[in-house]
Every structure is written in structure tokens, then in C-alpha cells.
Design a protein around this motif. Sequence first.
Motif, mmCIF file in Angstrom:
data_model
loop_
_atom_site.group_PDB
_atom_site.id
_atom_site.type_symbol
_atom_site.label_atom_id
_atom_site.label_comp_id
_atom_site.label_asym_id
_atom_site.label_seq_id
_atom_site.Cartn_x
_atom_site.Cartn_y
_atom_site.Cartn_z
ATOM 1 N N SER A 59 0.841 -1.195 0.000
ATOM 2 C CA SER A 59 0.000 0.000 0.000
ATOM 3 C C SER A 59 0.874 1.242 0.000
ATOM 4 C CB SER A 59 -0.922 0.001 1.223
ATOM 5 O OG SER A 59 -0.165 0.005 2.419
ATOM 6 N N VAL A 60 0.280 2.348 -0.424
ATOM 7 C CA VAL A 60 0.998 3.609 -0.467
ATOM 8 C C VAL A 60 -0.002 4.744 -0.266
ATOM 9 C CG1 VAL A 60 0.780 3.891 -2.971
ATOM 10 C CG2 VAL A 60 2.661 4.994 -1.770
ATOM 11 N N GLU A 61 0.464 5.804 0.342
ATOM 12 C CA GLU A 61 -0.347 7.006 0.495
ATOM 13 C C GLU A 61 0.222 8.100 -0.397
ATOM 14 O OE1 GLU A 61 -0.837 8.464 4.429
ATOM 15 O OE2 GLU A 61 -2.109 6.800 5.088
ATOM 16 N N ILE A 62 -0.651 8.796 -1.101
ATOM 17 C CA ILE A 62 -0.211 9.918 -1.923
ATOM 18 C C ILE A 62 -1.049 11.141 -1.557
ATOM 19 C CG2 ILE A 62 0.632 8.533 -3.832
ATOM 20 C CD1 ILE A 62 -1.901 9.001 -5.310
ATOM 21 N N ALA A 63 -0.398 12.281 -1.540
ATOM 22 C CA ALA A 63 -1.080 13.517 -1.165
ATOM 23 C C ALA A 63 -1.865 14.070 -2.339
ATOM 24 C CB ALA A 63 -0.061 14.544 -0.680
ATOM 25 N N LEU A 64 -2.990 14.699 -2.029
ATOM 26 C CA LEU A 64 -3.809 15.315 -3.071
ATOM 27 C C LEU A 64 -3.146 16.630 -3.475
ATOM 28 C CD1 LEU A 64 -7.674 15.486 -3.148
ATOM 29 C CD2 LEU A 64 -6.260 17.343 -4.015
ATOM 30 N N THR A 65 -2.524 16.620 -4.656
ATOM 31 C CA THR A 65 -1.868 17.801 -5.201
ATOM 32 C C THR A 65 -2.266 17.957 -6.663
ATOM 33 O OG1 THR A 65 0.084 16.608 -5.974
ATOM 34 C CG2 THR A 65 0.112 17.382 -3.683
ATOM 35 N N GLU A 66 -1.742 18.976 -7.300
ATOM 36 C CA GLU A 66 -2.037 19.200 -8.720
ATOM 37 C C GLU A 66 -1.532 18.054 -9.587
ATOM 38 O OE1 GLU A 66 -3.900 21.567 -10.025
ATOM 39 O OE2 GLU A 66 -4.278 22.316 -7.993
ATOM 40 N N ASP A 67 -0.569 17.291 -9.089
ATOM 41 C CA ASP A 67 -0.010 16.157 -9.836
ATOM 42 C C ASP A 67 -0.716 14.842 -9.522
ATOM 43 O OD1 ASP A 67 1.947 17.845 -10.939
ATOM 44 O OD2 ASP A 67 3.222 17.582 -9.173
ATOM 45 N N LEU A 68 -1.905 14.902 -8.944
ATOM 46 C CA LEU A 68 -2.579 13.704 -8.468
ATOM 47 C C LEU A 68 -2.764 12.651 -9.558
ATOM 48 C CD1 LEU A 68 -4.082 12.124 -6.264
ATOM 49 C CD2 LEU A 68 -6.175 13.307 -6.973
ATOM 50 N N SER A 69 -3.202 13.067 -10.742
ATOM 51 C CA SER A 69 -3.469 12.101 -11.815
ATOM 52 C C SER A 69 -2.227 11.291 -12.145
ATOM 53 C CB SER A 69 -3.971 12.818 -13.069
ATOM 54 O OG SER A 69 -5.213 13.441 -12.833
ATOM 55 N N GLN A 70 -1.081 11.979 -12.306
ATOM 56 C CA GLN A 70 0.163 11.287 -12.627
ATOM 57 C C GLN A 70 0.624 10.398 -11.478
ATOM 58 O OE1 GLN A 70 -0.578 14.527 -13.076
ATOM 59 N NE2 GLN A 70 0.765 15.497 -14.592
ATOM 60 N N LEU A 71 0.466 10.885 -10.235
ATOM 61 C CA LEU A 71 0.885 10.093 -9.077
ATOM 62 C C LEU A 71 0.031 8.843 -8.919
ATOM 63 C CD1 LEU A 71 1.457 12.973 -6.485
ATOM 64 C CD2 LEU A 71 3.215 11.618 -7.644
ATOM 65 N N LEU A 72 -1.267 8.957 -9.192
ATOM 66 C CA LEU A 72 -2.167 7.810 -9.063
ATOM 67 C C LEU A 72 -1.845 6.748 -10.107
ATOM 68 C CD1 LEU A 72 -4.528 6.510 -7.669
ATOM 69 C CD2 LEU A 72 -6.085 7.956 -8.978
ATOM 70 N N VAL A 73 -1.629 7.183 -11.343
ATOM 71 C CA VAL A 73 -1.246 6.244 -12.401
ATOM 72 C C VAL A 73 0.114 5.625 -12.088
ATOM 73 C CG1 VAL A 73 -0.630 6.011 -14.845
ATOM 74 C CG2 VAL A 73 -2.610 7.378 -14.189
ATOM 75 N N GLY A 74 1.046 6.434 -11.602
ATOM 76 C CA GLY A 74 2.374 5.922 -11.275
ATOM 77 C C GLY A 74 2.337 4.861 -10.190
ATOM 78 N N ALA A 75 1.509 5.086 -9.162
ATOM 79 C CA ALA A 75 1.382 4.097 -8.091
ATOM 80 C C ALA A 75 0.786 2.802 -8.622
ATOM 81 C CB ALA A 75 0.513 4.664 -6.968
ATOM 82 N N TYR A 76 -0.157 2.908 -9.546
ATOM 83 C CA TYR A 76 -0.756 1.725 -10.173
ATOM 84 C C TYR A 76 0.295 0.952 -10.969
ATOM 85 C CZ TYR A 76 -3.707 -0.986 -13.381
ATOM 86 O OH TYR A 76 -4.278 -2.000 -14.127
ATOM 87 N N LEU A 77 1.065 1.671 -11.789
ATOM 88 C CA LEU A 77 2.084 1.015 -12.607
ATOM 89 C C LEU A 77 3.180 0.388 -11.750
ATOM 90 C CD1 LEU A 77 2.538 3.625 -15.501
ATOM 91 C CD2 LEU A 77 1.092 1.601 -15.455
ATOM 92 N N TYR A 78 3.449 0.995 -10.602
ATOM 93 C CA TYR A 78 4.508 0.481 -9.733
ATOM 94 C C TYR A 78 4.120 -0.838 -9.090
ATOM 95 C CZ TYR A 78 8.664 0.862 -6.820
ATOM 96 O OH TYR A 78 9.895 0.655 -6.247
ATOM 97 N N GLY A 79 2.821 -1.146 -9.074
ATOM 98 C CA GLY A 79 2.386 -2.431 -8.558
ATOM 99 C C GLY A 79 1.712 -2.411 -7.205
ATOM 100 N N TYR A 80 1.418 -1.240 -6.662
ATOM 101 C CA TYR A 80 0.756 -1.184 -5.363
ATOM 102 C C TYR A 80 -0.659 -1.752 -5.461
ATOM 103 C CZ TYR A 80 4.526 1.737 -3.545
ATOM 104 O OH TYR A 80 5.744 2.201 -3.131
ATOM 105 N N ASP A 81 -1.068 -2.470 -4.409
ATOM 106 C CA ASP A 81 -2.397 -3.067 -4.362
ATOM 107 C C ASP A 81 -3.431 -2.135 -3.749
ATOM 108 O OD1 ASP A 81 -1.578 -5.638 -5.407
ATOM 109 O OD2 ASP A 81 -0.586 -5.945 -3.498
ATOM 110 N N THR A 82 -2.990 -1.271 -2.849
ATOM 111 C CA THR A 82 -3.869 -0.310 -2.206
ATOM 112 C C THR A 82 -3.246 1.077 -2.315
ATOM 113 O OG1 THR A 82 -4.639 -1.971 -0.618
ATOM 114 C CG2 THR A 82 -5.061 0.341 -0.082
ATOM 115 N N ILE A 83 -4.028 2.015 -2.817
ATOM 116 C CA ILE A 83 -3.552 3.387 -2.972
ATOM 117 C C ILE A 83 -4.508 4.299 -2.209
ATOM 118 C CG2 ILE A 83 -2.951 5.223 -4.596
ATOM 119 C CD1 ILE A 83 -2.787 3.011 -6.772
#
Length: 330
Positions: A59-83
Motif C-alpha cells: 500500500s501507499v499514500e499519496i497527497a492530493l496535489t495538482e499532480d494527483l493524476s500522474q501520481l495515481l497512475v504511477g502508483a498503479y504502474l509500480y504495482g501497489y495493491d492499495t492506494i
Amino acid sequence: MEVRRAVQLTGGSSFTVTLPKEWVERMGLSKGSQVIIRPAEDGGLYIYPDKPSSRRPSSVEIALTEDLSQLLVGAYLYGYDTIKIVSKTPITDTWLEVIRRVVRGLAGAEIVDEADESVEVQIVLDEQTVAPEKLLRRQYNLVMGMVEYAVNSVLMDDSSLARVAVTRDEEVDRLYFTLVRVLRSALVDPALAKRLNTSPLSLLDIRVAAKFIEDAGDQAAEMAKEKLRNKKPMSDDVKQEFRNIAKIVLSTGFDPIEAFFSHEITLVNRVTGLRTEFMKRSEEFLRKVSGRGETASLYKLHFHLARVCEDLADVAELSLPIKPYVARQT
């Protein structure tokens, strides 16, 4: 972790090498455990436990910022099961719609919890059931359909065909993200690569091919968007030249993807030959559009079509080095 071991001769005919204790403990092995040994394409050996992967959900936590879309896709591609997306203030409806839009584009991703200041996304994709070759072929089929729709929207002056091409780009991106996630997971999990019946080198080649194909889809979508922006029909002489060069690109058909998987030099030569033909015929098209009122739009159409042609040739050339043909020895 890199260790050096001496090869020992035991029993007069067997060669043995001891395994690093740290690795044995991390893999949960003990006396009598079975391991799989497979030759690597570079002359080395792969060694991994003969049991299902024990990769734990991450799992990973990402902050809601202007880059959210890229960070969310990046976490998915990296293989995290829970974002988990977290915010210091209540998440607005606008941001919720952004999150939902991105999640819709990620295969196996679902929003499982929404709170005032957080959103949790769960990935339920089983990489073991996803065959990289099938995904790549599916992606290629969709992109070639997009190219045909985009070309016909220009030749037939049909905006509805252009809209179909643009819409299909979302499905191509979804397949691409899924494929990249599976490939990354297999690269860090040799047991998964074995179950997918592939090697790290093949995974890297598929990753590069997928990017070329995805770019061809982007170019087809841009061609369609240009048609939607500029609805002025082509003159008959320019349309004929555009038809000629578009026909060359479409005539590649499935040869690039078949060349990639089969390593057949005849297919590679055919695709690269069509690229050369496209470049020659393009000179006539560019000569005819020079100085016209809609020159800028026509140049853009040609640029995107040329990129598609180059991407398809690049896919075919990834099959190099060609499957070796050994001459008869005497």
C-alpha cells in the motif's frame, strides 16, 4: 545482494553451489525445499522457489496535489495493491470526479472507501491470469483500427469516424497501463515470470513494443482531433496523395506485430520497405500542400501519419537480432 561462491564437485560427478543464507531465509526455504533452476538468455541461471509467489499486498499514500493524476497512475504502474489519497482539507466534488476518472482508466482498480479527507483505491488485478502477448496483440489491434478510422475520417470527411478514433484511445491507454503493471510485477517476481512463460529479456522487449504501439495510438487520435478542428474538406488532388501515403501505412497490417513475435526477417524487411516507400511518396504530398491556405493542418496530418509509420516499423525492428539461420556445415 551479490555474493561469490566456489563450484564444488561432490560424489565424483555432481557440481554444487551453496545458496546465500539470507536469501534462503527470506524465501522461507529449508532442508528438502525444491527450487527451480532455469538457464537465462545471457548465460546465467535463474533460481527461485518452486512455490507460488509470496508477494504481500502493498500500500501507499499519496497527497492530493495538482499532480494527483500522474501520481495515481504511477502508483498503479509500480504495482501497489492499495492506494490511499489523503488531503489536509475535505476533498471537493471536483477532485472526486478527477479521481474517479483516473480510476476508470485503470484495469482492476476500484474505489473502496471515501471519507472527507481520504479516498482508498483497491487494485484487484491478478497478474498471473494476464498473458502479456495477448494484451500486446489486443493493443495493436485497437491501434490499427484507430488509424483506419482516423484516415477514413479525413478521406470521407466524416467527423463521426474521427470521434470513434479519439474515444478508442482511452481503451488503448487502459490496456497499456495494465500491460506495464504486469510486466513490472513479473520483472521483480521471477516465479510470476515463469508462470507467464516468459523471460526478463522478453518482458523488456514487450515493454518497449507496447510504448511504440501506444504512441501510434496517440498519433491516430491526434490525427482525428485535427480533423475535428479543421472541418474543411481536402481538395481532390491533395486527397489522392493523402490516400496514397495512408494506404502504405495501412498495408502494413499485422506484419509488425507478427515480426515482433516470430523474428522472421522477411516480415521485418517488408515493414521497413513500406516505411521507405512512405517517405518517398510523402515528398509528393508535401509538395502539393505547400503554399495552400490549409497548409498547417495538412502538415499536421502528415506528421501524425508519419509517426504512426515509424512506430510500426520500430515494433518490427525490435525482433532484431533476427532468429539465427545456420548454414549447412560440411
